[in-house]
Design an enzyme around this catalytic site. Structure first.
Site, PDB file in Angstrom:
ATOM      1  N   GLU A  19       1.110  -1.380  -0.180  1.00 57.30           N
ATOM      2  CA  GLU A  19      -0.130   0.202   0.030  1.00 57.30           C
ATOM      3  C   GLU A  19       0.745   0.980  -0.439  1.00 57.30           C
ATOM      4  OE1 GLU A  19      -4.107  -0.238   2.504  1.00 57.30           O
ATOM      5  OE2 GLU A  19      -2.346   0.773   3.514  1.00 57.30           O
TER       6      GLU A  19
ATOM      7  N   GLY B  22       2.665   4.918  -1.075  1.00 54.98           N
ATOM      8  CA  GLY B  22       2.749   6.240  -1.065  1.00 54.98           C
ATOM      9  C   GLY B  22       3.175   6.971  -1.815  1.00 54.98           C
ATOM     10  N   ARG B  23       4.090   7.461  -0.984  1.00 56.31           N
ATOM     11  CA  ARG B  23       5.040   8.297  -0.784  1.00 56.31           C
ATOM     12  C   ARG B  23       6.820   8.041  -1.842  1.00 56.31           C
ATOM     13  NH1 ARG B  23       6.852  11.394   2.594  1.00 56.31           N
ATOM     14  NH2 ARG B  23       5.382   9.908   3.863  1.00 56.31           N
TER      15      ARG B  23
ATOM     16  N   ARG C   7       4.983  20.195   4.288  1.00 56.35           N
ATOM     17  CA  ARG C   7       6.227  18.779   5.085  1.00 56.35           C
ATOM     18  C   ARG C   7       6.822  19.669   5.327  1.00 56.35           C
ATOM     19  NH1 ARG C   7       8.717  15.605   2.917  1.00 56.35           N
ATOM     20  NH2 ARG C   7       8.043  13.765   4.753  1.00 56.35           N
TER      21      ARG C   7
ATOM     22  N   TYR D 122       6.245  19.022   9.956  1.00 49.57           N
ATOM     23  CA  TYR D 122       8.395  17.895   9.453  1.00 49.57           C
ATOM     24  C   TYR D 122       8.667  17.787  10.521  1.00 49.57           C
ATOM     25  CZ  TYR D 122       3.813  14.382   8.269  1.00 49.57           C
ATOM     26  OH  TYR D 122       2.657  13.803   8.104  1.00 49.57           O
TER      27      TYR D 122
ATOM     28  N   CYS E 149       1.331  34.132   6.440  1.00 46.74           N
ATOM     29  CA  CYS E 149       1.944  34.948   8.331  1.00 46.74           C
ATOM     30  C   CYS E 149       2.052  33.602   9.551  1.00 46.74           C
ATOM     31  CB  CYS E 149       0.205  35.713   8.752  1.00 46.74           C
ATOM     32  SG  CYS E 149       0.581  36.901   7.456  1.00 46.74           S
ATOM     33  N   GLU E 150       2.972  33.074   8.996  1.00 47.00           N
ATOM     34  CA  GLU E 150       3.533  32.212  10.176  1.00 47.00           C
ATOM     35  C   GLU E 150       4.776  31.490   9.842  1.00 47.00           C
ATOM     36  OE1 GLU E 150       1.717  29.887  12.604  1.00 47.00           O
ATOM     37  OE2 GLU E 150      -0.327  30.637  11.615  1.00 47.00           O
TER      38      GLU E 150
HETATM   39  C1  LIG Z   1      -0.639   6.969   4.393  1.00 42.47           C
HETATM   40  C2  LIG Z   1      -0.819   6.005   4.325  1.00 42.47           C
HETATM   41  C3  LIG Z   1      -0.609   4.560   3.032  1.00 42.47           C
HETATM   42  C4  LIG Z   1       0.773   4.809   2.122  1.00 42.47           C
HETATM   43  O1  LIG Z   1       1.349   5.162   2.949  1.00 42.47           O
HETATM   44  P1  LIG Z   1       3.855   5.725   2.279  1.00 42.47           P
HETATM   45  O2  LIG Z   1       3.984   6.716   3.894  1.00 42.47           O
HETATM   46  O3  LIG Z   1       2.847   7.646   1.454  1.00 42.47           O
HETATM   47  O4  LIG Z   1       4.161   4.636   2.260  1.00 42.47           O
HETATM   48  C5  LIG Z   1      -1.037   3.324   3.104  1.00 42.47           C
HETATM   49  N1  LIG Z   1      -1.392   3.065   3.652  1.00 42.47           N
HETATM   50  C6  LIG Z   1      -2.381   3.482   4.963  1.00 42.47           C
HETATM   51  C7  LIG Z   1      -3.008   2.967   5.981  1.00 42.47           C
HETATM   52  C8  LIG Z   1      -2.169   5.104   5.203  1.00 42.47           C
HETATM   53  O5  LIG Z   1      -2.339   5.603   6.315  1.00 42.47           O
END
Ligand SMILES: *Cc1c(COP(=O)(O)O)cnc(C)c1O
Length: 423
Positions: free
Chosen positions: A272, A274-275, A310, A314, A341-342
Site C-alpha cells: 500500500e 504511496g510516497r 511537509r 515535520y 503569516c506564520e
Molecule cells: C498513508 C498511508 C499509506 C501510504 O503511506 P506512504 O508513507 O505514502 O507509503 C498506506 N496505508 C495507509 C493505511 C496509510 O495511512
C-alpha cells in the site's frame, strides 16, 4: 547517494512558464511508470502480488489512471478517494479501503464499490454488521504494540490510534467467520518514510508469524497479507533508496521459511505504498519574487506552505535547486520562505544555495507525494495547479490552480449581503 534531477532545462521551463505561470507541481510520467514497473518486477516473484497505491499521497485521477495502467490498485480511506479511484477505473477488489474512525456512510460506499474493507478496530465488526453487513472478504489492521518499534513520523505503535491488539485480532477472525465472512486478509502499517530495509522485512516476519498463529489457533487461513506503506525515499542527497529486489528477496526468504511449511502457500502479498511510488517524480516549481536581508538572508517564493506543508509540519528536508544554477557553488545561506503569516512557512532553513535573484526558478524536489495533497487555504492562500510531463515530452495541466471563486464556493454571497450584523 541519490541524485537530484529535474526533467526540464531552464529554457524549457521559461517556455512552459509562459503557458502555466508558477507556482505549479510538475510530475514526470516516465519516472512514475519506470518506478511502478521496477516494483512490479521485483515483487512479481510473489504470485498474485498487488500494490494498492495510497491515493492520499497524490490524489489526482490522471496519475491514478497511469498507475492503474501499470496494474496497480488503490488504497482509499474516504468517500472522495473512492470516487477518485472509480474515476480512474479502479474498481472492486482492486480497492483496499483502509480507514479509521470510519463513518457508516463511508463503509457503505466502500461496500457498494466492492472494495476490500480493512477494519481498524474490534468494535467495527459489530458496527459494520449493523450498518452495511459483513462482506465475504474482510481484512483487519494489526497494531503490534510493544512488539514493534515505530519511527519518528508515525510514532510508537503503543501510542498509535490504529488497529487491533494481538489478542483482539485473534478473536476477530473467528467472529467474522461466524458472521459470514469467508475470505480474510491482514494489514499493518507501522512506519512512515522508513528507508531501512531490515525494518520492512521484520514487519513481514511479524505478519507471517501471526498468520501462522491465526491458522493454528482458529483454523482460518488468511488469503493475503498487506504490508502497508511507509517505505521512505531519499529526500537527502546522502540517503540511499530502498532496493526493491533486495526487499522482495528478503520477504520471499521468510515466506519460504514461515508461510510455505505452515500450509499457507496461497497467501498473497499486498503493498500500500504511496510516497515511494510518486514522491521522487514530482517537483514544486516556484519563482523567487523577493530577496530580503535582515538578521538572516531570505528568499521569498510565490508558493507557500499552503502548497507544500511537509517542511513546516515535520521539519522535513526537501532538496532545493535553482534552474540554470544546478552546478553553481553554494554562495549564500538562505531561509527559503513562503508568504503565510506564520514564521514556520519555510521550505528551507539556513540552507547553503547558489546566489538567488528575483525571477530565478526555485525547484523543490521529491514533492510528488504528500505534497499538493496536504495543501490548505489558511490565510486565503490558493493552492497551485498540477502539470504532467508526458512520456512523449509534452506537458498537460492535470489540475488548474485554485481561484478566489473556488475559495468562496462554500459561502452564500447573497446571504452575506442580506445578513445584518446587528440584530
Ligand atoms: C498513508 C498511508 C499509506 C501510504 O503511506 P506512504 O508513507 O505514502 O507509503 C498506506 N496505508 C495507509 C493505511 C496509510 O495511512
Amino acid at each position: 547517494m541519490s541524485e537530484k534531477t529535474f526533467p526540464l532545462s531552464k529554457t524549457d521551463l521559461e517556455e512552459l512558464v509562459r503557458r502555466y505561470p508558477t507556482p505549479f507541481y510538475l510530475y514526470d510520467e516516465r519516472g512514475i511508470r519506470e518506478n511502478a514497473r521496477a516494483l512490479s518486477r521485483a515483487f512479481g516473484i510473489f504470485p498474485g502480488f498487488l500494490e494498492y497505491f495510497a491515493v492520499k499521497a497524490l490524489p489526482n485521477p490522471f496519475i491514478l489512471k497511469i498507475l492503474s495502467g501499470e496494474g496497480f490498485g488503490a488504497d482509499c480511506s474516504s468517500y472522495a478517494e473512492l470516487l477518485l479511484a472509480d474515476m480512474a477505473g479502479i474498481r472492486g477488489e482492486k480497492i483496499m479501503f483502509s480507514s479509521n474512525e470510519t463513518p457508516a456512510g463511508e463503509y457503505k460506499a466502500a461496500r457498494d464499490a466492492g472494495a476490500v474493507i480493512n477494519l481498524d478496530d474490534f468494535t467495527h465488526i459489530e458496527y459494520l454488521e449493523r450498518h452495511v453487513g459483513i462482506p465475504e472478504l474482510i481484512s483487519c489492521r494489526y497494531n503490534p504494540g510493544a512488539a514493534k518499534s515505530g519511527n519518528d513520523i508515525i510514532g510508537k505503535p503503543t501510542e498509535a490510534k490504529y488497529g487491533f491488539t494481538r489478542d483482539q485480532i485473534l478473536r476477530a477472525y473467528p467472529l467474522l467467520a461466524e458472521k459470514g465472512a469467508r475470505r480474510f486478509g491482514i494489514h499493518t502499517m507501522v512506519a512512515s518514510n522508513e528507508l531501512f530495509l531490515g525494518y520492512h522485512i521484520e514487519t513481514a516476519r511479524m505478519l507471517f508469524e501471526l498468520a501462522v498463529e491465526i491458522k493454528e489457533k482458529t483454523g482460518l487461513a488468511l488469503e493475503f497479507i498487506n504490508l502497508g506503506g511507509g517505505v521512505g525515499i531519499p529526500y537527502k542527497i546522502e540517503d540511499q533508496a530502498v532496493d526493491y529486489r533486495e526487499l522482495a528477496g528478503g520477504i520471499e526468504d521468510l515466506y519460504r521459511r514461515i508461510i510455505a511449511p505452515a500450509g499457507l502457500g496461497s497467501l498473497r502479498i499486498r503493498l500500500e505504498w504511496g510516497r515511494a511510488i510518486t514522491g521522487p517524480h514530482g517537483w514544486l516549481v516556484s519563482t523567487a519574487i523577493h530577496t530580503k536581508s535582515i538578521y538572516r538572508e531570505y528568499i521569498g517564493l510565490d508558493s507557500c506552505m499552503a502548497d507544500l506543508m511537509r517542511p513546516a509540519l515535520y521539519g522535513a528536508y526537501h532538496h532545493i535547486t535553482v534552474a540554470g544554477k544546478e552546478t553553481a557553488p553554494p554562495a549564500e545561506t538562505y531561509d527559503v520562505v513562503g508568504s503565510l503569516c506564520e514564521n514556520n512557512d519555510k521550505f528551507a532553513i539556513q540552507r547553503r544555495l547558489p546566489k538567488i535573484n528575483p525571477g530565478d526558478f526555485v525547484i523543490i524536489h521529491d514533492a510528488g507525494a504528500h505534497g499538493r495533497a496536504m495543501g490548505f487555504n489558511y490565510n486565503g492562500k490558493l493552492r497551485c495547479g498540477e502539470l504532467l510531463l508526458r512520456s512523449d515530452g509534452t506537458v498537460m495541466q492535470i489540475r488548474r490552480p485554485e481561484t478566489v471563486e473556488d475559495y468562496f464556493a462554500t459561502l452564500d454571497k447573497e446571504a452575506v449581503k442580506n445578513f445584518k450584523g446587528n440584530l
